[in-house]
Write an enzyme that holds these catalytic residues in place. Structure first.
Site, short mmCIF file in Angstrom:
data_model
loop_
_atom_site.label_atom_id
_atom_site.label_comp_id
_atom_site.label_asym_id
_atom_site.label_seq_id
_atom_site.Cartn_x
_atom_site.Cartn_y
_atom_site.Cartn_z
N GLY A 46 0.96 -1.04 0.05
CA GLY A 46 0.00 0.07 0.00
C GLY A 46 0.98 1.33 0.00
N GLN A 51 2.81 9.92 1.16
CA GLN A 51 4.13 9.21 1.50
C GLN A 51 5.01 9.73 0.48
OE1 GLN A 51 2.13 5.19 2.24
NE2 GLN A 51 4.25 5.03 3.32
N CYS A 92 5.91 -0.42 7.31
CA CYS A 92 5.38 1.00 6.55
C CYS A 92 6.72 1.15 5.67
CB CYS A 92 4.90 2.03 7.49
SG CYS A 92 4.63 3.78 6.64
N LEU A 93 6.46 1.57 4.33
CA LEU A 93 7.41 2.23 3.64
C LEU A 93 8.19 3.39 4.03
CD1 LEU A 93 6.09 1.40 -0.07
CD2 LEU A 93 7.52 0.09 1.35
N HIS A 134 -4.54 1.76 7.28
CA HIS A 134 -3.20 2.25 7.50
C HIS A 134 -3.09 3.46 6.53
CE1 HIS A 134 1.11 1.54 8.06
NE2 HIS A 134 1.17 2.07 6.88
N GLU A 135 -3.63 3.11 5.28
CA GLU A 135 -3.28 4.06 4.37
C GLU A 135 -4.15 5.49 4.49
OE1 GLU A 135 -0.53 3.98 2.67
OE2 GLU A 135 -0.19 1.59 2.99
N HIS A 138 -2.47 7.64 6.69
CA HIS A 138 -1.67 8.51 6.12
C HIS A 138 -2.01 9.70 5.65
CE1 HIS A 138 2.26 6.52 6.47
NE2 HIS A 138 1.70 5.41 6.03
#
Length: 170
Positions: A46, A51, A92-93, A134-135, A138
């Protein structure tokens, strides 16, 4: 298509609240394509536009094993269908190398626009439900580390700041 630079915690730009998308056009679809390329390359399941320092409500997701089920969520919102919380290890990235247990509802209903600007609704459970939440976090300037204790969050911040300083020296 192009690989985008993923911002890393504790970069303050990750705390920016994303703006709703007004128009879905070819420029936006190009951003979506770049986000998918960046997400798959990372590799991740994701990616929120925040991000990659694009502060618009755009999310790309693909939780399939073969990266063949791309999902685009523009201006997403969700409601909880089941209040049952599932504890799942999240990474997470934007917080590379760290994985921690987070509790989230495991069954949600999502409303969003697709890559063509068409409105749709869907239900999601388990990994997909967790990924969507989660996204969306963000897009609201929130990271999974915000669900952790202050001690754990500060430890992760310190380690990543040290890594970032070493990268700048080299």
């Amino acid at each position: 298509m192009a690989l985008l630079t993923v911002l890393e915690f504790p970069d303050p730009r990750l705390r920016t609240i994303a703006e709703p998308v007004e128009h879905v056009d070819d420029e936006l679809r190009s951003i979506i394509d770049d986000m998918f390329e960046t997400m798959y390359d990372a590799p991740g399941i994701g990616l929120a536009a925040t991000q990659v320092n694009i502060h618009r409500q755009i999310i790309t997701i693909d939780v399939s094993e073969d990266n063949n089920e791309p999902l685009v969520l523009i201006n997403p919102s969700f409601e909880v269908i089941s209040g049952e919380l599932e504890e799942m290890q999240e990474g997470c990235l934007s917080v590379p190398g760290f994985y921690e247990e987070v509790k989230r509802p495991n069954h949600i209903r999502v409303k969003a626009l697709d890559r063509n600007g068409e409105s749709f609704e869907m239900e999601a459970n388990d990994l997909l439900a967790v990924c969507i939440q989660h996204e969306i976090d963000h897009l609201n300037g929130k990271l999974f580390v915000d669900y952790l204790s202050t001690l754990k969050r500060n430890r992760i911040r310190s380690k990543l700041e040290k890594i970032h300083k070493l990268e700048q020296v080299n």
